[in-house]
Scaffold this active site. Structure first.
Site, PDB file in Angstrom:
ATOM      1  N   GLY A 239      28.614  10.651  45.012  1.00 44.25           N
ATOM      2  CA  GLY A 239      27.481  10.056  43.932  1.00 44.25           C
ATOM      3  C   GLY A 239      27.348  10.511  42.426  1.00 44.25           C
ATOM      4  N   GLU A 273      32.546  13.879  49.256  1.00 47.77           N
ATOM      5  CA  GLU A 273      33.032  12.529  49.680  1.00 47.77           C
ATOM      6  C   GLU A 273      32.974  11.601  48.151  1.00 47.77           C
ATOM      7  OE1 GLU A 273      31.004  11.437  53.905  1.00 47.77           O
ATOM      8  OE2 GLU A 273      30.182  11.016  51.966  1.00 47.77           O
ATOM      9  N   PRO A 274      33.669  12.187  47.062  1.00 43.01           N
ATOM     10  CA  PRO A 274      33.389  11.447  45.931  1.00 43.01           C
ATOM     11  C   PRO A 274      34.211  10.177  45.770  1.00 43.01           C
ATOM     12  CG  PRO A 274      34.842  13.274  45.561  1.00 43.01           C
ATOM     13  CD  PRO A 274      34.499  13.392  47.044  1.00 43.01           C
ATOM     14  N   GLY A 275      33.872   9.190  45.233  1.00 44.97           N
ATOM     15  CA  GLY A 275      34.504   8.109  45.011  1.00 44.97           C
ATOM     16  C   GLY A 275      34.592   7.628  43.467  1.00 44.97           C
ATOM     17  N   ARG A 276      33.464   7.216  42.985  1.00 49.27           N
ATOM     18  CA  ARG A 276      33.674   6.535  41.615  1.00 49.27           C
ATOM     19  C   ARG A 276      34.058   7.863  40.471  1.00 49.27           C
ATOM     20  NH1 ARG A 276      29.471   2.964  39.746  1.00 49.27           N
ATOM     21  NH2 ARG A 276      28.402   3.659  41.661  1.00 49.27           N
ATOM     22  N   TYR A 316      24.147  -5.450  39.697  1.00 46.05           N
ATOM     23  CA  TYR A 316      23.240  -4.356  39.241  1.00 46.05           C
ATOM     24  C   TYR A 316      22.834  -4.498  37.980  1.00 46.05           C
ATOM     25  CZ  TYR A 316      26.143  -2.788  43.282  1.00 46.05           C
ATOM     26  OH  TYR A 316      26.830  -2.560  44.306  1.00 46.05           O
ATOM     27  N   CYS A 346      30.322 -20.837  38.740  1.00 44.44           N
ATOM     28  CA  CYS A 346      29.392 -21.885  38.894  1.00 44.44           C
ATOM     29  C   CYS A 346      28.031 -21.330  38.956  1.00 44.44           C
ATOM     30  CB  CYS A 346      29.468 -23.202  39.479  1.00 44.44           C
ATOM     31  SG  CYS A 346      30.845 -23.991  39.089  1.00 44.44           S
ATOM     32  N   GLU A 347      27.902 -20.158  38.222  1.00 47.31           N
ATOM     33  CA  GLU A 347      26.417 -19.463  38.440  1.00 47.31           C
ATOM     34  C   GLU A 347      26.130 -18.831  37.175  1.00 47.31           C
ATOM     35  OE1 GLU A 347      25.305 -17.353  41.660  1.00 47.31           O
ATOM     36  OE2 GLU A 347      26.871 -18.080  43.090  1.00 47.31           O
TER      37      GLU A 347
HETATM   38  N1  LLP Z   1      29.580   8.813  51.035  1.00 46.98           N
HETATM   39  C1  LLP Z   1      28.760   7.746  51.210  1.00 46.98           C
HETATM   40  C2  LLP Z   1      28.257   7.924  52.505  1.00 46.98           C
HETATM   41  C3  LLP Z   1      28.642   6.527  50.468  1.00 46.98           C
HETATM   42  O1  LLP Z   1      27.822   5.796  50.782  1.00 46.98           O
HETATM   43  C4  LLP Z   1      29.094   6.466  49.289  1.00 46.98           C
HETATM   44  C5  LLP Z   1      28.819   5.098  48.291  1.00 46.98           C
HETATM   45  C6  LLP Z   1      29.935   7.590  48.842  1.00 46.98           C
HETATM   46  C7  LLP Z   1      30.247   8.325  49.564  1.00 46.98           C
HETATM   47  C8  LLP Z   1      30.563   7.506  47.570  1.00 46.98           C
HETATM   48  O2  LLP Z   1      29.634   7.485  46.322  1.00 46.98           O
HETATM   49  P1  LLP Z   1      30.322   7.805  44.851  1.00 46.98           P
HETATM   50  O3  LLP Z   1      30.821   8.948  44.714  1.00 46.98           O
HETATM   51  O4  LLP Z   1      31.416   6.578  44.657  1.00 46.98           O
HETATM   52  O5  LLP Z   1      29.099   7.339  43.928  1.00 46.98           O
HETATM   53  N2  LLP Z   1      28.835  -0.744  44.716  1.00 46.98           N
HETATM   54  C9  LLP Z   1      27.996   0.281  44.013  1.00 46.98           C
HETATM   55  C10 LLP Z   1      28.034   1.624  44.446  1.00 46.98           C
HETATM   56  C11 LLP Z   1      27.688   1.713  45.865  1.00 46.98           C
HETATM   57  C12 LLP Z   1      27.847   2.977  46.576  1.00 46.98           C
HETATM   58  C13 LLP Z   1      28.085   3.183  48.092  1.00 46.98           C
HETATM   59  N3  LLP Z   1      27.999   4.305  48.479  1.00 46.98           N
HETATM   60  C14 LLP Z   1      28.315   0.002  42.340  1.00 46.98           C
HETATM   61  O6  LLP Z   1      29.273  -0.550  42.177  1.00 46.98           O
HETATM   62  O7  LLP Z   1      27.836   0.945  41.738  1.00 46.98           O
END
Ligand code: LLP
Length: 416
Positions: A239, A273-276, A316, A346-347
């Site tokens: 997050g 659990e970082p992603g972004r 978003y 086409c949107e």
């Molecule tokens: N853990 C869980 C259970 C999640 O659902 C998510 C993201 C993460 C970890 C990783 O979150 P992060 O660290 O990346 O914020 N498509 C959207 C973001 C959707 C996030 C979904 N869950 C966007 O483009 O902003």
């Protein structure tokens, strides 16, 4: 911090000129910096060192094999959300003891496959799911670890589509129900209900919501201990927000500093659990201006990337900086024009940026859409029967194709 910088007016990724990449591999093109990727992983790892967490990179942010593999080589585990992500995860040869599996709608076949591969934790989002995992584990003769995903009912202060820890969201289980589960956990005879999971949303730029949620969870854990139901693992989700425009997000260090005192009081192993945060600023989308179109009300730069390559602005209203790959000097405001940067789809929702200023922008120019490493290619589609773009990874002065551009054959491969 990232590795996309201008040298003599040309935008580089590490030591490679992006214009040369566009000439060689065509556009649209996703370009990633390996150094940015790895250094962000290391930043978060370093910030949390005192609690020595297991960091499970959230694959949904960018599930490209080479990106996941690079992180796995660094020691990361993986956070998955489908059997497809499990399949990809196993291909990286990550230890299955470092795989955690979240999501509200896990199917029986997905659960079975994950148990067969001995994943570490299921993050469970409802009682019926808990019962199903118990049943499948029994059938397979396995005692499976599960964590209960708590919905702490806090507002994350982010876009409503990506907030997940509010009472109205479909995710997680409320405290009252969760307590009943823990007190009753022996009835799930094939499960070890030994963890708590939470993830309150994405692109959260302030520590406030994290701290609020963490405090609620810490109180809950204390309450459970008093009732004789201790836990072994706490997964605090992902997050962490990043800079797209003028955000001033907390750094990994500040985030860790804010929540570590709470974590240290909890006697549990920690998972993140970082992603972004890891991959967001490690990628750009390079696109070429096809047409400049002027109408009585607007100027449009029509480019060859669209919402199928990057859906975040359309979905978003997300802001991504758009930079010229070759920057032009300007001698005054007469050189600057304001454009909507739009794709060929086409949107009317197919735009990458609105009201952006450019210096003498013209047809054939290359633009770089910044900060698309996370939720860029992983959310791409074939809409309008467009081919999914090529992805390359730069490491110093080396370039590797990590996903080839699709062909028209690929487009219809699964169709009958
Ligand atoms: N853990 C869980 C259970 C999640 O659902 C998510 C993201 C993460 C970890 C990783 O979150 P992060 O660290 O990346 O914020 N498509 C959207 C973001 C959707 C996030 C979904 N869950 C966007 O483009 O902003």
């Amino acid at each position: 911090m990232h590795d996309f910088n201008y040298k003599h007016n040309n935008l580089y990724c590490e030591a490679v000129n992006i214009e040369e990449l566009a000439e060689k591999y065509g556009t649209p093109l996703y370009v990633y910096s390996r150094n940015t990727l790895i250094s962000h992983y290391r930043k978060i790892k370093e910030a949390f060192r005192p609690v020595n967490p297991l960091i499970c990179y959230s694959m949904k942010a960018n599930s490209n094999f080479s990106i996941c593999k690079a992180l796995v080589k660094e020691g990361a585990g993986l956070d998955i959300v489908s059997r497809g992500e499990l399949y990809r995860a196993l291909k990286t040869r990550v230890s299955s003891k470092k795989i955690v599996y979240a999501g509200v709608g896990k199917k029986e076949s997905e659960i079975e496959m994950a148990i067969r591969h001995r994943i570490f934790f299921f993050n469970v989002e409802s009682i019926p799911e808990l019962e199903l995992i118990n049943k499948v584990a029994g059938r397979l003769g396995v005692r499976q670890k599960v964590a209960i995903r708590i919905n702490p009912d806090v507002k994350a202060g982010t876009h409503k589509y990506i907030t997940t820890g509010h009472g109205e969201n479909k995710f997680g289980i409320d405290f009252v129900t969760a307590k009943k589960i823990f007190l009753d956990r022996r009835k799930y005879e094939n499960l070890s209900v030994s963890g708590i999971h939470m993830h309150i949303g994405s692109q959260i730029v302030k520590s406030g919501p994290f701290i609020k949620a963490m405090k609620k969870v810490a109180d809950f854990i204390k309450d459970l201990e008093i009732c004789g139901a201790g836990i072994g693992w706490l997964n605090i989700g992902g997050g962490l927000g990043i800079i797209y425009s003028k955000e001033k997000p907390q750094t990994a260090k500040e985030y860790a500093g804010a929540i570590m005192p709470i974590l240290k009081r909890i006697k549990a192993n920690i998972i993140l659990e970082p992603g972004r945060f890891i991959v967001g600023n490690a990628g750009v989308l390079v696109t070429r201006v096809q047409y400049i179109k002027e109408t009585p009300s607007k100027k449009f730069a029509i480019v060859d990337a669209g919402m199928n390559d990057l859906i975040r602005p359309s979905l978003y209203g997300a802001y991504h900086e758009i930079l010229p790959v070759r920057s032009r000097s300007y001698s005054g405001s007469k050189d600057i024009r304001v454009f909507d940067v739009v794709g060929p789809i086409c949107e009317s929702g197919d735009f990458l940026g609105k009201d952006r200023k450019f210096v003498r922008l013209k047809e054939g120019d290359l633009l770089s859409v910044m900060g698309i490493g996370a939720y860029g290619s992983s959310m791409a589609s074939n809409y309008n029967s467009r081919l999914r773009a090529c992805e390359v990874m730069v490491e110093g002065d080396k370039v590797r194709v990590i996903r080839r551009r699709e062909t028209y054959e690929d487009l219809i491969r699964a169709e009958i």
